[in-house]
Design an enzyme around this catalytic site. Structure first.
Site, PDB file in Angstrom:
ATOM      1  N   LEU A 180       3.874  -1.601   6.223  1.00 42.46           N
ATOM      2  CA  LEU A 180       3.418  -0.408   4.965  1.00 42.46           C
ATOM      3  C   LEU A 180       2.169  -0.670   4.675  1.00 42.46           C
ATOM      4  O   LEU A 180       1.960  -1.209   3.563  1.00 42.46           O
ATOM      5  CB  LEU A 180       4.694  -0.341   4.105  1.00 42.46           C
ATOM      6  CG  LEU A 180       4.377   0.995   3.150  1.00 42.46           C
ATOM      7  CD1 LEU A 180       4.741   2.149   3.951  1.00 42.46           C
ATOM      8  CD2 LEU A 180       5.173   0.821   1.958  1.00 42.46           C
ATOM      9  N   GLY A 181       1.098  -0.043   4.942  1.00 42.86           N
ATOM     10  CA  GLY A 181      -0.393   0.061   4.747  1.00 42.86           C
ATOM     11  C   GLY A 181      -0.701   1.518   4.410  1.00 42.86           C
ATOM     12  O   GLY A 181       0.224   2.545   4.387  1.00 42.86           O
ATOM     13  N   ARG A 182      -2.034   1.925   4.741  1.00 41.39           N
ATOM     14  CA  ARG A 182      -2.631   3.311   4.506  1.00 41.39           C
ATOM     15  C   ARG A 182      -2.112   4.155   5.539  1.00 41.39           C
ATOM     16  O   ARG A 182      -1.588   5.295   4.964  1.00 41.39           O
ATOM     17  CB  ARG A 182      -4.252   3.212   4.772  1.00 41.39           C
ATOM     18  CG  ARG A 182      -4.703   2.254   3.834  1.00 41.39           C
ATOM     19  CD  ARG A 182      -6.288   2.402   4.181  1.00 41.39           C
ATOM     20  NE  ARG A 182      -6.415   1.033   5.265  1.00 41.39           N
ATOM     21  CZ  ARG A 182      -7.131   0.080   4.926  1.00 41.39           C
ATOM     22  NH1 ARG A 182      -8.156  -0.049   3.834  1.00 41.39           N
ATOM     23  NH2 ARG A 182      -7.185  -0.877   5.665  1.00 41.39           N
ATOM     24  N   ILE A 183      -1.831   3.857   6.854  1.00 42.14           N
ATOM     25  CA  ILE A 183      -1.293   4.661   7.828  1.00 42.14           C
ATOM     26  C   ILE A 183       0.376   4.940   7.299  1.00 42.14           C
ATOM     27  O   ILE A 183       0.673   6.021   7.447  1.00 42.14           O
ATOM     28  CB  ILE A 183      -1.542   4.218   9.319  1.00 42.14           C
ATOM     29  CG1 ILE A 183      -3.070   4.073   9.518  1.00 42.14           C
ATOM     30  CG2 ILE A 183      -0.680   5.316  10.190  1.00 42.14           C
ATOM     31  CD1 ILE A 183      -3.430   3.653  10.486  1.00 42.14           C
ATOM     32  N   HIS A 228      -2.847   6.809  23.701  1.00 40.66           N
ATOM     33  CA  HIS A 228      -3.842   6.302  22.485  1.00 40.66           C
ATOM     34  C   HIS A 228      -4.729   7.101  21.933  1.00 40.66           C
ATOM     35  O   HIS A 228      -5.828   7.287  21.848  1.00 40.66           O
ATOM     36  CB  HIS A 228      -4.417   4.867  23.045  1.00 40.66           C
ATOM     37  CG  HIS A 228      -4.888   4.053  21.633  1.00 40.66           C
ATOM     38  ND1 HIS A 228      -5.000   2.675  22.044  1.00 40.66           N
ATOM     39  CD2 HIS A 228      -5.324   4.188  20.725  1.00 40.66           C
ATOM     40  CE1 HIS A 228      -5.194   1.811  20.905  1.00 40.66           C
ATOM     41  NE2 HIS A 228      -5.491   2.971  20.219  1.00 40.66           N
ATOM     42  N   THR A 279       2.382   3.426  17.145  1.00 41.48           N
ATOM     43  CA  THR A 279       1.169   4.118  17.307  1.00 41.48           C
ATOM     44  C   THR A 279       0.045   3.062  16.967  1.00 41.48           C
ATOM     45  O   THR A 279      -0.978   3.608  16.813  1.00 41.48           O
ATOM     46  CB  THR A 279       0.839   5.094  16.040  1.00 41.48           C
ATOM     47  OG1 THR A 279       1.457   4.922  15.013  1.00 41.48           O
ATOM     48  CG2 THR A 279       1.909   6.548  16.764  1.00 41.48           C
ATOM     49  N   ALA A 280       0.302   1.615  16.876  1.00 38.55           N
ATOM     50  CA  ALA A 280      -0.364   0.747  16.112  1.00 38.55           C
ATOM     51  C   ALA A 280      -0.978  -0.194  17.430  1.00 38.55           C
ATOM     52  O   ALA A 280      -2.230   0.200  17.813  1.00 38.55           O
ATOM     53  CB  ALA A 280       0.338  -0.439  15.460  1.00 38.55           C
ATOM     54  N   ARG A 281      -0.392  -1.009  18.029  1.00 37.71           N
ATOM     55  CA  ARG A 281      -0.932  -1.806  19.078  1.00 37.71           C
ATOM     56  C   ARG A 281       0.196  -1.977  20.155  1.00 37.71           C
ATOM     57  O   ARG A 281       1.184  -2.342  19.827  1.00 37.71           O
ATOM     58  CB  ARG A 281      -1.619  -3.013  18.681  1.00 37.71           C
ATOM     59  CG  ARG A 281      -3.075  -2.968  18.165  1.00 37.71           C
ATOM     60  CD  ARG A 281      -4.022  -2.400  19.144  1.00 37.71           C
ATOM     61  NE  ARG A 281      -5.415  -2.311  18.614  1.00 37.71           N
ATOM     62  CZ  ARG A 281      -5.836  -1.168  17.714  1.00 37.71           C
ATOM     63  NH1 ARG A 281      -5.029   0.021  17.989  1.00 37.71           N
ATOM     64  NH2 ARG A 281      -7.026  -1.052  17.520  1.00 37.71           N
ATOM     65  N   GLU A 332      -2.369  -1.267  28.538  1.00 37.42           N
ATOM     66  CA  GLU A 332      -2.913   0.082  28.489  1.00 37.42           C
ATOM     67  C   GLU A 332      -4.073   0.185  29.738  1.00 37.42           C
ATOM     68  O   GLU A 332      -4.873  -0.820  29.693  1.00 37.42           O
ATOM     69  CB  GLU A 332      -3.739   0.550  27.267  1.00 37.42           C
ATOM     70  CG  GLU A 332      -2.662   1.059  26.055  1.00 37.42           C
ATOM     71  CD  GLU A 332      -3.164   1.236  24.669  1.00 37.42           C
ATOM     72  OE1 GLU A 332      -4.512   1.359  24.770  1.00 37.42           O
ATOM     73  OE2 GLU A 332      -2.470   1.220  23.885  1.00 37.42           O
TER      74      GLU A 332
HETATM   75  C1  8YV Z   1      -8.589   4.035  18.492  1.00 36.24           C
HETATM   76  C2  8YV Z   1      -7.445   2.833  16.892  1.00 36.24           C
HETATM   77  O1  8YV Z   1      -9.552   3.300  18.525  1.00 36.24           O
HETATM   78  O2  8YV Z   1      -8.677   2.926  14.956  1.00 36.24           O
HETATM   79  C3  8YV Z   1      -8.093   2.034  15.921  1.00 36.24           C
HETATM   80  O3  8YV Z   1      -7.802   0.982  15.598  1.00 36.24           O
HETATM   81  O4  8YV Z   1      -6.596   2.428  17.747  1.00 36.24           O
HETATM   82  C4  8YV Z   1      -7.791   4.153  17.345  1.00 36.24           C
HETATM   83  O5  8YV Z   1      -8.712   4.842  16.302  1.00 36.24           O
HETATM   84  C5  8YV Z   1      -8.827   5.386  19.289  1.00 36.24           C
HETATM   85  O6  8YV Z   1      -7.920   6.005  19.147  1.00 36.24           O
HETATM   86  C6  8YV Z   1      -9.291   4.892  20.778  1.00 36.24           C
HETATM   87  O7  8YV Z   1      -8.449   4.158  21.353  1.00 36.24           O
END
Ligand code: 8YV
Length: 325
Positions: free
Chosen positions: A153-156, A285, A235-237, A266
């Site tokens: 739980l941070g900014r996003i 992404h 939606t992170a990594r 990816e």
């Molecule tokens: C991607 C992101 O850089 O800011 C990040 O860490 O993952 C995104 O902004 C962008 O979507 C391209 O992959």
């Protein structure tokens, strides 16, 4: 001062660099440069603006020690060996905050799309299968009053929590390395252990940074602890989830659905079985991909570079220790 960008970036960023007197060269081809090529190119530049997930390792920094700044067009910096950058006294900038709303929107979009099988049903029409109406077929699940679990739980995460509370009166639980008391006040979030997060979430959304600690944390064991009616959102990594384990968890009913804006690896193969599942929605992404957000990111990335050229600190530095050196 000469700046090299590894992708074409929005004009707003280029304008800031040019107004500050920088010469800018952009890599305009649709493929990544090899590390050796990038090292060679960088010999003629003073700063590097990185977009995309190019890896900058110890060898890169040792051979590009002359760089005055490395600026990322992203908030995440897991592709950069920060210790190596610090060792060679190179400040690394990133773009926090400006992309929080757009990325939280993507998580929200995936949560809703998965819950109503939206991507699958869109494909269903394209395949000419929209014919006989059957009241018990293709049913989704509702989000009202459900429990949203946030990992990191941070900014996003806070942005997503606010949206989920406002739209669906969802209860928020979260797990972080440490309690985030400031964040807790905003969405009324409750801190829980990692196991409790897995066990209690109806929707579990990942917003943590990728680190040695979080790599592969969503594995077979984790999915087995989740509710059979739950939805996993990332939606992170992509490297935070084991995609084979996720696929099996969906196939054996350990969890109900998944929404991914990031995949592991990816890009995802077009033949990936996840793309055929009714309760899975995948995006390539795209979390920060809006006109407004990408422009704001480009501005920030450019400002990070200009600040260094003007003898100041970057507004958003990952390795602040370089300034003390
Ligand atoms: C991607 C992101 O850089 O800011 C990040 O860490 O993952 C995104 O902004 C962008 O979507 C391209 O992959």
């Amino acid at each position: 001062m000469k700046v090299y960008t590894t992708r074409i970036i929005p004009d707003a960023g280029i304008a800031i660099l040019k107004n500050a007197g920088c010469e800018v060269v952009q890599h305009s081809e649709s493929h990544d440069l090899l590390k050796e090529e990038l090292i060679k190119i960088c010999q003629d530049f003073d700063a590097l603006l990185i977009a995309g997930h190019v890896k900058l390792d110890e060898e890169f920094f040792s051979k590009c020690q002359h760089l005055k700044a490395v600026s990322l067009l992203s908030v995440g910096y897991d592709n950069v060996d920060i210790n190596a950058a610090t060792k060679y006294k190179i400040p690394v900038g990133h773009t926090p905050d400006v992309l929080s709303g757009a990325t939280a929107d993507t998580a929200f979009l995936l949560m809703l799309a998965v819950s109503r099988k939206a991507f699958y049903m869109y494909d269903y029409i394209k395949q000419g299968k929209w014919n006989f109406y059957q009241p018990t077929a293709n049913l989704g699940i509702e989000l009202n009053n459900k429990v949203l679990g946030i990992f990191g739980l941070g900014r996003i995460g806070i942005e997503l929590a606010k949206k989920a509370k406002g739209a669906y009166n969802m209860s928020i639980i979260y797990h972080n390395r440490k309690r985030n008391e400031e964040a807790e006040r905003l969405p009324g979030a409750r801190f829980v252990s990692f196991d409790e997060l897995l066990q209690q979430s109806d929707i579990l959304s990942v917003h943590a940074n990728l680190s040695a600690e979080t790599r592969g944390i969503f594995n077979k064991d984790a999915f087995a602890k989740m509710k059979p009616t739950s939805i996993f959102i990332n939606t992170a990594r992509g490297a935070m989830h084991n995609e084979q384990d996720l696929t099996e968890a969906l196939q054996n009913g350990s969890i109900w659905g998944a929404g991914l804006d990031v995949t592991n690896p990816e890009p995802m193969s077009k033949n990936n079985v996840l793309l055929t599942m009714p309760t899975v929605c995948v995006l390539p992404h795209q979390g920060s991909a809006t006109v407004e957000t990408r422009s704001a990111m480009a501005k920030l990335a450019a400002e990070n570079i200009v600040a260094i050229f003007e003898g100041k600190q970057m507004p958003h530095t990952v390795n602040k220790e370089v300034y003390a050196q």
